[in-house]
Design an enzyme around this catalytic site. Structure first.
Site, PDB file in Angstrom:
ATOM      1  N   GLN A 134       0.863  -1.186   0.000  1.00 41.05           N
ATOM      2  CA  GLN A 134       0.000   0.000   0.000  1.00 41.05           C
ATOM      3  C   GLN A 134       0.901   1.238   0.000  1.00 41.05           C
ATOM      4  O   GLN A 134       1.740   1.386   0.897  1.00 41.05           O
ATOM      5  CB  GLN A 134      -0.857  -0.024   1.268  1.00 41.05           C
ATOM      6  CG  GLN A 134      -1.819   1.136   1.421  1.00 41.05           C
ATOM      7  CD  GLN A 134      -2.383   1.183   2.832  1.00 41.05           C
ATOM      8  OE1 GLN A 134      -1.735   0.775   3.781  1.00 41.05           O
ATOM      9  NE2 GLN A 134      -3.591   1.688   2.972  1.00 41.05           N
ATOM     10  N   SER A 137       0.935   6.546   2.635  1.00 42.99           N
ATOM     11  CA  SER A 137       1.568   7.526   3.529  1.00 42.99           C
ATOM     12  C   SER A 137       2.761   8.205   2.871  1.00 42.99           C
ATOM     13  O   SER A 137       3.503   7.583   2.109  1.00 42.99           O
ATOM     14  CB  SER A 137       2.048   6.845   4.806  1.00 42.99           C
ATOM     15  OG  SER A 137       0.995   6.184   5.448  1.00 42.99           O
ATOM     16  N   SER A 169       4.494  -1.255   4.053  1.00 38.59           N
ATOM     17  CA  SER A 169       4.821  -2.604   4.524  1.00 38.59           C
ATOM     18  C   SER A 169       5.099  -3.533   3.339  1.00 38.59           C
ATOM     19  O   SER A 169       4.367  -3.504   2.343  1.00 38.59           O
ATOM     20  CB  SER A 169       3.663  -3.175   5.341  1.00 38.59           C
ATOM     21  OG  SER A 169       3.333  -2.310   6.401  1.00 38.59           O
ATOM     22  N   GLU A 252      -9.140  -1.911   5.266  1.00 41.32           N
ATOM     23  CA  GLU A 252      -7.895  -2.176   5.996  1.00 41.32           C
ATOM     24  C   GLU A 252      -8.187  -2.303   7.494  1.00 41.32           C
ATOM     25  O   GLU A 252      -7.727  -3.232   8.157  1.00 41.32           O
ATOM     26  CB  GLU A 252      -6.920  -1.023   5.746  1.00 41.32           C
ATOM     27  CG  GLU A 252      -5.627  -1.148   6.526  1.00 41.32           C
ATOM     28  CD  GLU A 252      -4.659  -0.002   6.238  1.00 41.32           C
ATOM     29  OE1 GLU A 252      -5.097   1.056   5.727  1.00 41.32           O
ATOM     30  OE2 GLU A 252      -3.460  -0.171   6.541  1.00 41.32           O
TER      31      GLU A 252
HETATM   32  C1  LIG Z   1       3.218  -1.163  11.388  1.00 40.68           C
HETATM   33  C2  LIG Z   1       2.863  -0.071  10.411  1.00 40.68           C
HETATM   34  C3  LIG Z   1       2.600  -0.412   9.114  1.00 40.68           C
HETATM   35  C4  LIG Z   1       2.276   0.596   8.192  1.00 40.68           C
HETATM   36  N1  LIG Z   1       2.080   0.222   6.893  1.00 40.68           N
HETATM   37  C5  LIG Z   1       1.785   1.169   5.981  1.00 40.68           C
HETATM   38  C6  LIG Z   1       1.622   0.804   4.604  1.00 40.68           C
HETATM   39  O1  LIG Z   1       1.747  -0.358   4.231  1.00 40.68           O
HETATM   40  N2  LIG Z   1       1.345   1.784   3.718  1.00 40.68           N
HETATM   41  C7  LIG Z   1       1.213   3.073   4.084  1.00 40.68           C
HETATM   42  O2  LIG Z   1       0.926   3.902   3.219  1.00 40.68           O
HETATM   43  N3  LIG Z   1       1.394   3.476   5.378  1.00 40.68           N
HETATM   44  C8  LIG Z   1       1.676   2.543   6.332  1.00 40.68           C
HETATM   45  N4  LIG Z   1       1.881   2.907   7.648  1.00 40.68           N
HETATM   46  C9  LIG Z   1       1.855   4.336   8.001  1.00 40.68           C
HETATM   47  C10 LIG Z   1       0.654   4.729   8.857  1.00 40.68           C
HETATM   48  O3  LIG Z   1      -0.522   4.755   8.102  1.00 40.68           O
HETATM   49  C11 LIG Z   1       0.989   6.106   9.452  1.00 40.68           C
HETATM   50  O4  LIG Z   1       2.086   5.925  10.343  1.00 40.68           O
HETATM   51  C12 LIG Z   1      -0.161   6.690  10.203  1.00 40.68           C
HETATM   52  O5  LIG Z   1      -1.194   7.029   9.324  1.00 40.68           O
HETATM   53  C13 LIG Z   1       0.262   7.952  11.002  1.00 40.68           C
HETATM   54  O6  LIG Z   1       0.901   8.867  10.167  1.00 40.68           O
HETATM   55  P1  LIG Z   1       2.307   9.518  10.607  1.00 40.68           P
HETATM   56  O7  LIG Z   1       3.222   8.391  10.975  1.00 40.68           O
HETATM   57  O8  LIG Z   1       2.724  10.433   9.516  1.00 40.68           O
HETATM   58  O9  LIG Z   1       2.003  10.327  11.941  1.00 40.68           O
HETATM   59  P2  LIG Z   1       1.361  11.788  12.020  1.00 40.68           P
HETATM   60  O10 LIG Z   1       0.217  11.888  11.075  1.00 40.68           O
HETATM   61  O11 LIG Z   1       2.468  12.793  11.872  1.00 40.68           O
HETATM   62  O12 LIG Z   1       0.797  11.820  13.492  1.00 40.68           O
HETATM   63  C14 LIG Z   1       1.614  12.176  14.630  1.00 40.68           C
HETATM   64  C15 LIG Z   1       0.703  12.227  15.856  1.00 40.68           C
HETATM   65  O13 LIG Z   1      -0.266  13.288  15.702  1.00 40.68           O
HETATM   66  C16 LIG Z   1      -1.586  12.789  15.857  1.00 40.68           C
HETATM   67  N5  LIG Z   1      -2.499  13.491  14.956  1.00 40.68           N
HETATM   68  C17 LIG Z   1      -2.250  13.853  13.675  1.00 40.68           C
HETATM   69  N6  LIG Z   1      -3.321  14.453  13.138  1.00 40.68           N
HETATM   70  C18 LIG Z   1      -4.289  14.450  14.088  1.00 40.68           C
HETATM   71  C19 LIG Z   1      -5.638  14.925  14.132  1.00 40.68           C
HETATM   72  N7  LIG Z   1      -6.231  15.499  13.076  1.00 40.68           N
HETATM   73  N8  LIG Z   1      -6.349  14.739  15.289  1.00 40.68           N
HETATM   74  C20 LIG Z   1      -5.778  14.124  16.370  1.00 40.68           C
HETATM   75  N9  LIG Z   1      -4.494  13.680  16.382  1.00 40.68           N
HETATM   76  C21 LIG Z   1      -3.768  13.829  15.252  1.00 40.68           C
HETATM   77  C22 LIG Z   1      -1.486  11.314  15.475  1.00 40.68           C
HETATM   78  O14 LIG Z   1      -2.541  10.558  16.042  1.00 40.68           O
HETATM   79  C23 LIG Z   1      -0.116  10.946  16.046  1.00 40.68           C
HETATM   80  O15 LIG Z   1      -0.213  10.654  17.419  1.00 40.68           O
HETATM   81  C24 LIG Z   1       2.218   1.947   8.591  1.00 40.68           C
HETATM   82  C25 LIG Z   1       2.495   2.282   9.918  1.00 40.68           C
HETATM   83  C26 LIG Z   1       2.815   1.286  10.829  1.00 40.68           C
HETATM   84  C27 LIG Z   1       3.112   1.675  12.251  1.00 40.68           C
END
Ligand SMILES: Cc1cc2nc3c(=O)[nH]c(=O)nc-3n(C[C@H](O)[C@H](O)[C@H](O)COP(=O)(O)OP(=O)(O)OC[C@H]3O[C@@H](n4cnc5c(N)ncnc54)[C@H](O)[C@@H]3O)c2cc1C
Length: 390
Positions: A134, A137, A169, A252
């Site tokens: 996928q 992100s 992933s 998902e």
């Molecule tokens: C094990 C794992 C597998 C993954 N696999 C994939 C994959 O296959 N493909 C893919 O595309 N992505 C994948 N991801 C990414 C995942 O979707 C993102 O990590 C997730 O969406 C959070 O985005 P970020 O890491 O940029 O954190 P951020 O968006 O920067 O968030 C940082 C913090 O701010 C908080 N926050 C942000 N915006 C808000 C809001 N509007 N209201 C309240 N709180 C908020 C969040 O909850 C978090 O605590 C994976 C992540 C993990 C951990």
């Protein structure tokens, strides 16, 4: 042990005779053709036999994707789906390594794909021939998915893709990626986004694995440098990919809820065995976890049995994912306390404790992957409680 721990809780095991018969058949099959061990630390060695085994499952009538047989899948009742993940989890079989192909791409194409797309991409998923990833992100667009900057500019019969994805992933092993990018550069929010399929071996795709604290490099950064994608790979309308994205997110989260519930239910008796006889001072916590898992089972049934509608069921899917993510953290936190120092200080060759230790370290991942707990709460507020966007 799987569902057997709920045997004395009338109502938690909601299955009819046909499903119980199915449970017996798949149990027999899993005994006849045992799943190969899956080591997350060693995907090179683990992925090929696991995917080949998924293919044998399909050939034996237990295909993982829920889709019509003409696309290689199997149409199953919800109870049968639940029974299958429970029985697979009970014998340690990996059911989720191709979650993108099985539980995201498949329902998306069944809803929005062309006949040619379904015929091309779905049967190899069922046969375990193609691994999918996928590509949603980005470094500056995780929770704020529609803040994405990667572009896919139409040029004749191709899209020219430039930009970067992250946290994808299994991207370093994947054959294809399900991707989102801006097809109208300069557009903002949900407008002007395309959802399309990328061949991960296309010229201009560079994958860099990211090593994690727990050991494995399960995900990767993916760079796109003038990658040419056929227009025929677009799913749905070109600029309307946000709708496809929301469908994928709902699938998902439902898929993660069901698979994670089954995995934890399968490990519950091991957790009890770590406690003193009768549970000792951990008794109340163990019972609370058992109860939460039983409720989660009912939730998985209820959520997945909601009639399909035009709007992706984001609120309901978020509720399931939030609940199982919370249980997962509590479960592993208790496991760490019960194991004490053994959880992190063990001989190099003790693969069993190493696997448990890795589960403890990576338990927070479910609170992030597929959308963070905060984002699930936002989806519940808007989707289930009708609250305005914050
Ligand atoms: C094990 C794992 C597998 C993954 N696999 C994939 C994959 O296959 N493909 C893919 O595309 N992505 C994948 N991801 C990414 C995942 O979707 C993102 O990590 C997730 O969406 C959070 O985005 P970020 O890491 O940029 O954190 P951020 O968006 O920067 O968030 C940082 C913090 O701010 C908080 N926050 C942000 N915006 C808000 C809001 N509007 N209201 C309240 N709180 C908020 C969040 O909850 C978090 O605590 C994976 C992540 C993990 C951990």
């Amino acid at each position: 042990m799987s569902v057997d721990v709920f045997a004395r809780f009338p109502g938690a095991v909601v299955t009819d005779e046909a499903e119980e018969e199915f449970r017996g058949r798949i149990r027999d099959h899993l005994a006849t053709d045992p799943a190969p061990p899956f080591d997350r630390n060693d995907p090179d060695a683990s992925l090929p036999p696991t995917l080949a085994w998924h293919g044998r499952l399909a050939a034996a009538g237990y295909a993982l994707p829920v889709s019509p047989p003409e696309y290689g899948g199997r149409l199953r009742s919800l109870g049968e789906q639940l029974v299958q993940v429970e029985e697979m989890a009970a014998v340690g079989a990996n059911s989720s390594v191709n979650l993108v192909g099985v539980a995201m791409l498949t329902p998306l194409l069944l809803a929005l794909g062309t006949e040619e797309q379904k015929q091309t991409w779905l049967p190899p998923v069922a046969r375990g021939e193609h691994l999918w990833c996928q590509l949603f992100s980005e470094p500056e667009a995780g929770s704020d998915l529609f803040g994405m900057r990667t572009t896919a500019v139409p040029d004749g019969d191709v899209l020219v893709v430039n930009g970067q994805k992250i946290w994808s992933s299994t991207a370093d092993h994947a054959d294809f990626g399900l991707m989102l990018a801006r097809t109208e550069p300069g557009s903002t929010g949900r407008r002007g986004i395309g959802c399309f399929v990328v061949d991960m071996r296309s010229p201009g795709v560079t994958v860099r694995p990211i090593r994690q604290l727990g050991g494995p490099a399960e995900f990767a950064e993916v760079f796109f440098d003038d990658v040419r994608v056929p227009r025929g790979n677009v799913v749905g309308e070109l600029g309307d990919g946000a709708l496809a994205a929301l469908r994928v997110l709902a699938s998902e989260r439902s898929g993660l809820s069901m698979a994670s519930y089954a995995g934890l239910a399968a490990q519950f008796e091991d957790l009890v065995r770590l406690a003193p006889p009768g549970g000792g001072r951990y008794r109340a916590e163990l019972l609370a976890l058992w109860e939460a898992l039983a409720v989660q089972r009912l939730g998985a049934i209820r959520q997945a049995s909601a009639p399909p509608g035009d709007e992706p069921p984001l609120g309901a899917a978020a509720a399931g994912k939030l609940a199982v993510g919370t249980i997962n953290v509590q479960f592993n936190e208790l496991r760490a306390r019960l194991l004490g120092p053994r959880a992190f200080a063990f001989p190099d060759d003790d693969r069993d404790v190493a696997a448990i230790s890795e589960r403890i370290v990576s338990s927070l991942a479910l609170s992030l992957g597929g959308g963070t707990h905060q984002m699930q709460r936002n989806a519940i507020a808007e989707g289930l409680l009708g609250m305005p966007r914050g």
